[in-house]
Design a protein around this motif. Structure first.
Motif, PDB file in Angstrom:
ATOM      1  N   ASN A   1      -3.801  -4.380   4.120  1.00  0.00           N
ATOM      2  CA  ASN A   1      -2.893  -3.882   3.079  1.00  0.00           C
ATOM      3  C   ASN A   1      -2.375  -2.523   3.493  1.00  0.00           C
ATOM      4  O   ASN A   1      -2.787  -1.963   4.491  1.00  0.00           O
ATOM      5  CB  ASN A   1      -3.596  -3.827   1.715  1.00  0.00           C
ATOM      6  N   CYS A   2      -1.466  -1.999   2.652  1.00  0.00           N
ATOM      7  CA  CYS A   2      -0.804  -0.741   2.997  1.00  0.00           C
ATOM      8  C   CYS A   2      -1.496   0.477   2.415  1.00  0.00           C
ATOM      9  O   CYS A   2      -1.160   1.608   2.757  1.00  0.00           O
ATOM     10  CB  CYS A   2       0.647  -0.776   2.503  1.00  0.00           C
ATOM     11  N   ASP A   3      -2.464   0.249   1.500  1.00  0.00           N
ATOM     12  CA  ASP A   3      -3.078   1.388   0.819  1.00  0.00           C
ATOM     13  C   ASP A   3      -4.185   2.030   1.627  1.00  0.00           C
ATOM     14  O   ASP A   3      -4.443   3.223   1.543  1.00  0.00           O
ATOM     15  CB  ASP A   3      -3.639   0.945  -0.533  1.00  0.00           C
ATOM     16  N   SER A   4      -4.840   1.251   2.442  1.00  0.00           N
ATOM     17  CA  SER A   4      -6.009   1.759   3.159  1.00  0.00           C
ATOM     18  C   SER A   4      -5.589   2.470   4.441  1.00  0.00           C
ATOM     19  O   SER A   4      -4.751   1.986   5.194  1.00  0.00           O
ATOM     20  CB  SER A   4      -6.957   0.607   3.493  1.00  0.00           C
ATOM     21  N   ASP A   5      -6.187   3.630   4.689  1.00  0.00           N
ATOM     22  CA  ASP A   5      -5.977   4.352   5.943  1.00  0.00           C
ATOM     23  C   ASP A   5      -7.083   4.037   6.964  1.00  0.00           C
ATOM     24  O   ASP A   5      -7.094   4.593   8.063  1.00  0.00           O
ATOM     25  CB  ASP A   5      -5.964   5.860   5.695  1.00  0.00           C
TER      26      ASP A   5
END
Length: 582
Positions: A21-25
């Motif tokens: 996903n795009c939220d996790s770094d």
């Protein structure tokens, strides 16, 4: 935030550990860490996941087969030695709808191809919504160092924001779609700098002061690109013109840095074309012109392809038409020719056919200066002299020098002494074509000494020495030496003439030839020092060197009649005041 995993069919698939996903770094490697501060990525061969803003998408097969990412402001490491841009090799329809400005998360393998750091074999790609627009970094040519260019590889930049860029060369335009620019004209190092350390320093400086402007494609263009920059008599991309500051992605191909423009380059100033100065009635005009392998087969429409020149009668006709247009425009009393087929002087010889065509188009009825021998030396090409018999009368047959370096390297020179109409004082024209800089030996004095003069310099110096000795022995009156000496202005053979009583009538910053996007003169005219007061005018006629090679006789698609790109060398003119009162 948009969270879309792009389905990459059988070719691309999510691997364990890939970003979901795009939220996790988690597991992200910033672009700056992928690039590193060296010329090669410290992550080479590793599979990594990174994120960045799409600055431009050229993923179509006929384009670059990929797109460029750049770090957002928050992701940057503030290290001026590391780039914040990266190429993602990503051909295929799945990428073609990704817009510039999209925040993209991608997993792939770090690779270096032709010097460009990139991700290949991408296995997972997420569109993460729109990001804040990336502003271009302003850079100015010349680069301060290769490291400065490397530190901006893959980034959006504006080049020379406060100054125009000079088009310095365009040899790859038709085949690869790019041309070279620089801050001002690039000079061949030994044209303006002494061989050795000074020339080597200028060569390094030139390398930092050049940039390729590409057409954003990896395929051969169907038509010449960048046509918004075309101008001049052939509507072509002439070197010497300037373009306005240009924005794009700084890329790399092997040892050269390249701009992939995001906005079309725009013309600033046209390349200067200097009109030929009218000749005064009492002047004798002498011209030097390398005619680029003028071969005519058997002279009767057969014998094609020829050894060096035209490959068909149609090509020969186009070549001849251009040469005739150029030579008649010069209005010279004497023309020294180089690279004419060495097949004698009879009816069907190359020089005879050329002169017949010139005479059909000119008010001057030229004659050919002939030696006692049937040919001028034994090389495939030779020099020649044509002259206006209404003003000049040969004193005897033309003389040749066939010993020493002219027996084994440089072409045989041709000398003709003339009596000038109404003037007692005779004039001698000596035409030359010294050994070229190609086909280098591996060792010895004629090998490349890495001083900027390339190979065969020693033989060219020997040719200059032998030539002056011969002129003195033959007591040739009032000699004018001209031709293609295959040596630039500051090189040893040219300086030998100057130091031994034969000044060069041109200046160092005059050119007749553009090679590797650098201007210089292989063509020179020297006069005996006693003739210097008689020099009234000199000129490099810029018909050819600034024009793209596509416009010469070999390419029917871009060919246009007229003198421009009649050769790869520009003609040189010398006017001598030659009257009884001088």
């Amino acid at each position: 935030m948009k969270k879309t995993l792009l389905s990459l069919s059988a070719l691309f698939f999510a691997l364990p550990g890939a970003a979901q996903n795009c939220d996790s770094d988690a597991g992200l490697t910033p672009i700056a860490q992928i690039q590193g501060s060296a010329t090669q990525s410290p992550k080479l061969g590793e599979q990594i996941t990174t994120i960045g803003v799409v600055t431009q998408n050229w993923s179509a097969k006929e384009q670059l087969g990929g797109l460029f990412l750049q770090s957002t402001q928050q992701q940057q490491d503030n290290d001026s030695n590391t780039s914040e841009g990266l190429f993602i090799k990503a051909s295929g329809k799945v990428y073609q709808d990704i817009k510039a400005g999209t925040l993209l998360k991608v997993t792939g393998t770090v690779n270096e191809t032709d010097g460009l750091t990139m991700l290949t074999n991408t296995t997972a790609v997420f569109e993460c919504g729109q990001a804040e627009a990336v502003s271009p970094v302003e850079l100015t040519l010349p680069f301060t160092s290769e490291q400065q260019a490397e530190a901006h590889e893959g980034m959006l930049v504006t080049i020379s924001a406060d100054q125009p860029l000079t088009i310095s060369g365009h040899y790859p335009l038709a085949r690869h779609g790019y041309f070279d620019v620089s801050a001002g004209r690039l000079w061949t190092p030994t044209q303006i700098a002494e061989p050795g350390a000074a020339a080597q320093a200028l060569a390094k400086s030139n390398q930092l002061n050049r940039l390729q402007i590409d057409d954003n494609s990896q395929t051969q263009p169907q038509q010449l690109p960048h046509q918004q920059l075309f101008h001049g008599p052939q509507n072509s991309l002439r070197s010497g013109a300037t373009i306005k500051p240009v924005t794009g992605i700084l890329s790399q191909f092997r040892d050269d840095y390249r701009l992939q423009p995001t906005t079309a380059p725009q013309l600033d100033q046209r390349s200067q074309i200097t009109a030929i100065v009218p000749k005064l009635s009492d002047n004798i005009r002498i011209a030097s012109f390398n005619v680029l392998n003028y071969f005519n087969g058997d002279g009767q429409g057969n014998g094609f392809p020829t050894e060096r020149g035209a490959r068909s009668p149609a090509q020969l006709q186009r070549q001849q038409d251009k040469l005739v247009a150029a030579i008649t425009a010069l209005k010279a009393d004497v023309v020294g020719l180089m690279e004419v087929e060495n097949d004698g002087f009879e009816q069907h010889s190359a020089i005879r056919e050329l002169v017949d065509a010139i005479n059909d188009a000119s008010r001057i009825d030229y004659a050919i200066a002939q030696p006692r021998s049937t040919r001028v030396g034994t090389d495939q090409i030779s020099v020649g002299i044509i002259y206006n018999p209404q003003r000049l009368t040969p004193v005897s047959h033309a003389a040749t020098l066939e010993q020493g370096p002219f027996r084994r390297g440089s072409r045989v020179p041709l000398a003709q002494t003339f009596k000038v109409e109404g003037v007692e004082q005779p004039l001698t024209v000596v035409v030359n074509h010294f050994k070229s800089k190609g086909s280098c030996p591996d060792d010895g004095i004629n090998a490349n000494q890495n001083d900027g003069q390339a190979c065969w310099n020693a033989l060219r110096v020997e040719s200059a020495q032998e030539l002056l000795s011969w002129i003195e022995q033959q007591q040739l009156p009032n000699p004018v030496l001209l031709g293609d000496f295959n040596a630039y202005y500051q090189e040893d053979p040219i300086q030998y003439f100057i130091e031994n009583g034969y000044p060069n009538v041109s200046d160092a910053k005059e050119y007749s030839y553009v090679y590797d996007s650098q201007a210089g003169s292989l063509d020179h005219i020297f006069v005996h020092q006693s003739l210097v007061p008689k020099v009234s005018h000199t000129q490099h006629v810029n018909f050819n060197a600034d024009e793209p090679v596509s416009y010469d006789y070999r390419d029917a698609d871009y060919y246009q009649p007229g003198p421009y790109r009649s050769s790869d060398h520009d003609p040189l003119l010398l006017d001598l005041s030659w009257s009884e009162d001088d």
